[in-house]
Design a protein around this motif. Structure first.
Motif, PDB file in Angstrom:
ATOM      1  N   LYS A  42      11.599  -4.885  -3.916  1.00  0.00           N
ATOM      2  CA  LYS A  42      11.957  -5.816  -5.001  1.00  0.00           C
ATOM      3  C   LYS A  42      10.755  -6.133  -5.886  1.00  0.00           C
ATOM      4  O   LYS A  42      10.892  -6.411  -7.071  1.00  0.00           O
ATOM      5  CB  LYS A  42      12.484  -7.114  -4.380  1.00  0.00           C
ATOM      6  CG  LYS A  42      13.963  -7.333  -4.647  1.00  0.00           C
ATOM      7  CD  LYS A  42      14.434  -8.558  -3.935  1.00  0.00           C
ATOM      8  CE  LYS A  42      15.281  -9.394  -4.862  1.00  0.00           C
ATOM      9  NZ  LYS A  42      15.857 -10.552  -4.211  1.00  0.00           N
ATOM     10  N   ILE A  43       9.565  -6.051  -5.275  1.00  0.00           N
ATOM     11  CA  ILE A  43       8.334  -6.403  -5.998  1.00  0.00           C
ATOM     12  C   ILE A  43       8.140  -5.491  -7.240  1.00  0.00           C
ATOM     13  O   ILE A  43       7.520  -5.904  -8.219  1.00  0.00           O
ATOM     14  CB  ILE A  43       7.117  -6.349  -5.047  1.00  0.00           C
ATOM     15  CG1 ILE A  43       5.958  -7.121  -5.650  1.00  0.00           C
ATOM     16  CG2 ILE A  43       6.702  -4.941  -4.689  1.00  0.00           C
ATOM     17  CD1 ILE A  43       4.787  -7.322  -4.708  1.00  0.00           C
ATOM     18  N   ILE A  48      10.648  -8.726 -14.244  1.00  0.00           N
ATOM     19  CA  ILE A  48      11.912  -8.959 -14.956  1.00  0.00           C
ATOM     20  C   ILE A  48      12.978  -9.663 -14.117  1.00  0.00           C
ATOM     21  O   ILE A  48      13.973 -10.118 -14.659  1.00  0.00           O
ATOM     22  CB  ILE A  48      12.484  -7.632 -15.522  1.00  0.00           C
ATOM     23  CG1 ILE A  48      12.653  -6.588 -14.419  1.00  0.00           C
ATOM     24  CG2 ILE A  48      11.592  -7.074 -16.618  1.00  0.00           C
ATOM     25  CD1 ILE A  48      13.326  -5.301 -14.917  1.00  0.00           C
ATOM     26  N   LEU A  49      12.722  -9.793 -12.803  1.00  0.00           N
ATOM     27  CA  LEU A  49      13.754 -10.362 -11.925  1.00  0.00           C
ATOM     28  C   LEU A  49      14.152 -11.790 -12.291  1.00  0.00           C
ATOM     29  O   LEU A  49      15.275 -12.213 -12.047  1.00  0.00           O
ATOM     30  CB  LEU A  49      13.273 -10.347 -10.467  1.00  0.00           C
ATOM     31  CG  LEU A  49      13.654  -9.123  -9.633  1.00  0.00           C
ATOM     32  CD1 LEU A  49      13.173  -9.280  -8.207  1.00  0.00           C
ATOM     33  CD2 LEU A  49      15.146  -8.841  -9.663  1.00  0.00           C
ATOM     34  N   LYS A  50      13.209 -12.521 -12.901  1.00  0.00           N
ATOM     35  CA  LYS A  50      13.509 -13.931 -13.225  1.00  0.00           C
ATOM     36  C   LYS A  50      14.432 -14.047 -14.433  1.00  0.00           C
ATOM     37  O   LYS A  50      15.002 -15.106 -14.684  1.00  0.00           O
ATOM     38  CB  LYS A  50      12.206 -14.682 -13.502  1.00  0.00           C
ATOM     39  CG  LYS A  50      11.542 -15.132 -12.224  1.00  0.00           C
ATOM     40  CD  LYS A  50      10.353 -16.034 -12.512  1.00  0.00           C
ATOM     41  CE  LYS A  50       9.542 -16.200 -11.232  1.00  0.00           C
ATOM     42  NZ  LYS A  50       8.102 -16.143 -11.491  1.00  0.00           N
ATOM     43  N   SER A  51      14.551 -12.971 -15.185  1.00  0.00           N
ATOM     44  CA  SER A  51      15.372 -13.018 -16.394  1.00  0.00           C
ATOM     45  C   SER A  51      16.853 -13.205 -16.043  1.00  0.00           C
ATOM     46  O   SER A  51      17.344 -12.646 -15.059  1.00  0.00           O
ATOM     47  CB  SER A  51      15.201 -11.717 -17.184  1.00  0.00           C
ATOM     48  OG  SER A  51      16.228 -11.607 -18.126  1.00  0.00           O
ATOM     49  N   PHE A  56      20.384  -9.068  -9.150  1.00  0.00           N
ATOM     50  CA  PHE A  56      20.024  -8.159  -8.050  1.00  0.00           C
ATOM     51  C   PHE A  56      20.986  -8.355  -6.877  1.00  0.00           C
ATOM     52  O   PHE A  56      21.164  -9.471  -6.398  1.00  0.00           O
ATOM     53  CB  PHE A  56      18.577  -8.413  -7.592  1.00  0.00           C
ATOM     54  CG  PHE A  56      18.100  -7.391  -6.610  1.00  0.00           C
ATOM     55  CD1 PHE A  56      17.428  -6.261  -7.041  1.00  0.00           C
ATOM     56  CD2 PHE A  56      18.353  -7.530  -5.249  1.00  0.00           C
ATOM     57  CE1 PHE A  56      17.009  -5.279  -6.137  1.00  0.00           C
ATOM     58  CE2 PHE A  56      17.945  -6.561  -4.336  1.00  0.00           C
ATOM     59  CZ  PHE A  56      17.264  -5.430  -4.798  1.00  0.00           C
ATOM     60  N   ILE A  57      21.598  -7.281  -6.434  1.00  0.00           N
ATOM     61  CA  ILE A  57      22.499  -7.351  -5.273  1.00  0.00           C
ATOM     62  C   ILE A  57      21.933  -6.460  -4.182  1.00  0.00           C
ATOM     63  O   ILE A  57      21.776  -5.251  -4.391  1.00  0.00           O
ATOM     64  CB  ILE A  57      23.919  -6.864  -5.639  1.00  0.00           C
ATOM     65  CG1 ILE A  57      24.485  -7.685  -6.803  1.00  0.00           C
ATOM     66  CG2 ILE A  57      24.846  -6.917  -4.423  1.00  0.00           C
ATOM     67  CD1 ILE A  57      25.768  -7.112  -7.401  1.00  0.00           C
ATOM     68  N   LYS A  58      21.611  -7.072  -3.043  1.00  0.00           N
ATOM     69  CA  LYS A  58      21.122  -6.248  -1.931  1.00  0.00           C
ATOM     70  C   LYS A  58      22.342  -5.703  -1.179  1.00  0.00           C
ATOM     71  O   LYS A  58      23.073  -6.466  -0.546  1.00  0.00           O
ATOM     72  CB  LYS A  58      20.234  -7.081  -0.993  1.00  0.00           C
ATOM     73  CG  LYS A  58      19.672  -6.277   0.171  1.00  0.00           C
ATOM     74  CD  LYS A  58      18.752  -7.133   1.020  1.00  0.00           C
ATOM     75  CE  LYS A  58      18.078  -6.396   2.143  1.00  0.00           C
ATOM     76  NZ  LYS A  58      18.891  -5.740   3.118  1.00  0.00           N
ATOM     77  N   SER A  59      22.572  -4.435  -1.330  1.00  0.00           N
ATOM     78  CA  SER A  59      23.739  -3.844  -0.662  1.00  0.00           C
ATOM     79  C   SER A  59      23.601  -2.330  -0.557  1.00  0.00           C
ATOM     80  O   SER A  59      22.990  -1.682  -1.398  1.00  0.00           O
ATOM     81  CB  SER A  59      25.007  -4.158  -1.452  1.00  0.00           C
ATOM     82  OG  SER A  59      26.118  -3.472  -0.902  1.00  0.00           O
TER      83      SER A  59
END
Ligand SMILES: NC(=O)c1ccc[n+]([C@@H]2O[C@H](COP(=O)([O-])OP(=O)(O)OC[C@H]3O[C@@H](n4cnc5c(N)ncnc54)[C@H](O)[C@@H]3O)[C@@H](O)[C@H]2O)c1
Length: 315
Positions: A42-43, A48-51, A56-59
């Motif tokens: 994920k790092i 951009i993850l905060k946008s 994000f789906i962990k699957s």
């Protein structure tokens, strides 16, 4: 493009594609589905993850219930997720079938069921098998030579068959040669060489090291993908470069960047049960779109080496 879903978006190629599309389609929402196996982090997406534009789906892609709702009203779905390392596929091949064949099929069928406008599948030049002379064009028969490429070919046999009876323009399949860049898990030639040298360890080299491979920048790859999607191309495209390098030449170049004597650091190991000597893509079709690789492999290597120096702890 309002809404795009990308599987495997926390991996090497996927994370670059997510970032590239995030910057190009300024108003789009991007959904990432990733199982976070050993190679997905994920790092890689931290900037951009905060946008609010990213979800994000962990699957696992096989577990469609986890992301079925997110397939609704999609302009584009791109399947980048895969088990990607040939050596692993000799040891435990079933997970390759589960992700690369069953997962790709489940993903593809559910995209169709939900009327996704464009469905993109990322494949590889390895489906063609080795080619000692000449080049592989898109209509060449498949001849995979290891469980990894076998599963990639199997997925394509299924997805390609839909081209005959659904609206062809919905489907885009990309077969690329080796891709280089930052964030690649240290199991493939370039990151293995860099990370071993950084630890003053020997670099394992299969056979005599004379196998030849072509290398495309992950940035050039992302640009090709963007262009093909934006201009609504469909069908199968080879994407790559035609300049090829022996594995030993790549290792020597990286040794040079890190001021190491290759003779002291190379360790020849037993070859794979079978190792394709050469791949060579025919790039006539993609050339006609106006796309061409812009980056130079050896010129880009110092920047990649630098990234691993700074980010070695991630792996
Ligand atoms: N790396 C190359 O040189 C290259 C060349 C040609 C084609 N490809 C293709 O590009 C794609 C990506 O390769 P990569 O090098 O980025 O691989 P990678 O191993 O770095 O990344 C794969 C990503 O997929 C995720 N993933 C794995 N199994 C999953 C599952 N069941 N469900 C959801 N997510 C899952 C992982 O967590 C990871 O984030 C693959 O389809 C590969 O066949 C790669």
């Amino acid at each position: 493009m309002n809404k795009i879903l990308i599987t495997g978006g926390a991996g090497f190629i996927g994370s670059h594609v997510v970032e590239f599309f995030f910057n190009k389609f300024k108003n789009s929402k991007i959904i990432v589905v990733d199982k976070l196996t050993y190679s997905g982090k994920k790092i890689f997406l931290r900037h951009i993850l905060k946008s609010k534009r990213i979800k994000f789906i962990k699957s696992d892609i096989v577990n469609i219930k986890n992301y079925e709702n997110d397939l609704k009203n999609l302009d584009c779905a791109i399947n980048v997720a895969a088990e990607s390392h040939v050596d692993n596929s000799f040891k435990s091949s079933i997970i390759f079938t589960k992700t690369n064949v069953l997962g790709s099929h489940i993903f593809f069928q559910n995209c169709l069921n939900n009327n996704v406008k464009k469905i993109v599948h990322i494949s590889t030049d390895e489906v063609y098998g080795e080619i000692l002379k000449g080049s592989s064009s898109e209509n060449q028969m498949f001849d995979p030579s290891n469980p990894y490429s076998g599963t990639k070919a199997a997925a394509e046999m299924i997805i390609g068959s839909y081209l005959r009876y659904i609206d062809k323009k919905k489907i885009l399949i990309i077969r690329s040669n080796n891709i280089y860049g930052t964030r690649q898990y240290p199991e493939k030639l370039i990151p293995v060489t860099i990370t071993k040298l950084l630890k003053n360890q020997k670099i394992p080299v299969h056979g005599s090291g004379s196998y030849k491979r072509s290398y495309l920048s992950v940035k050039d790859f992302s640009e090709a993908l963007y262009l093909l999607i934006k201009k609504n191309y469909w069908g199968v495209f080879n994407v790559g470069t035609n300049k090829s390098y022996k594995n030993l030449d790549v290792i020597k170049e990286i040794c040079g960047i890190l001021n190491k004597d290759p003779n002291k650091f190379i360790k020849f190991i037993k070859d794979r049960p079978f190792n394709d000597k050469r791949y060579f893509l025919n790039l006539n079709k993609i050339s006609k779109t106006g796309w061409k690789a812009k980056r130079n492999f050896f010129k880009d290597l110092p920047e990649i080496v630098d990234w691993y120096k700074k980010n070695n702890k991630i792996f």
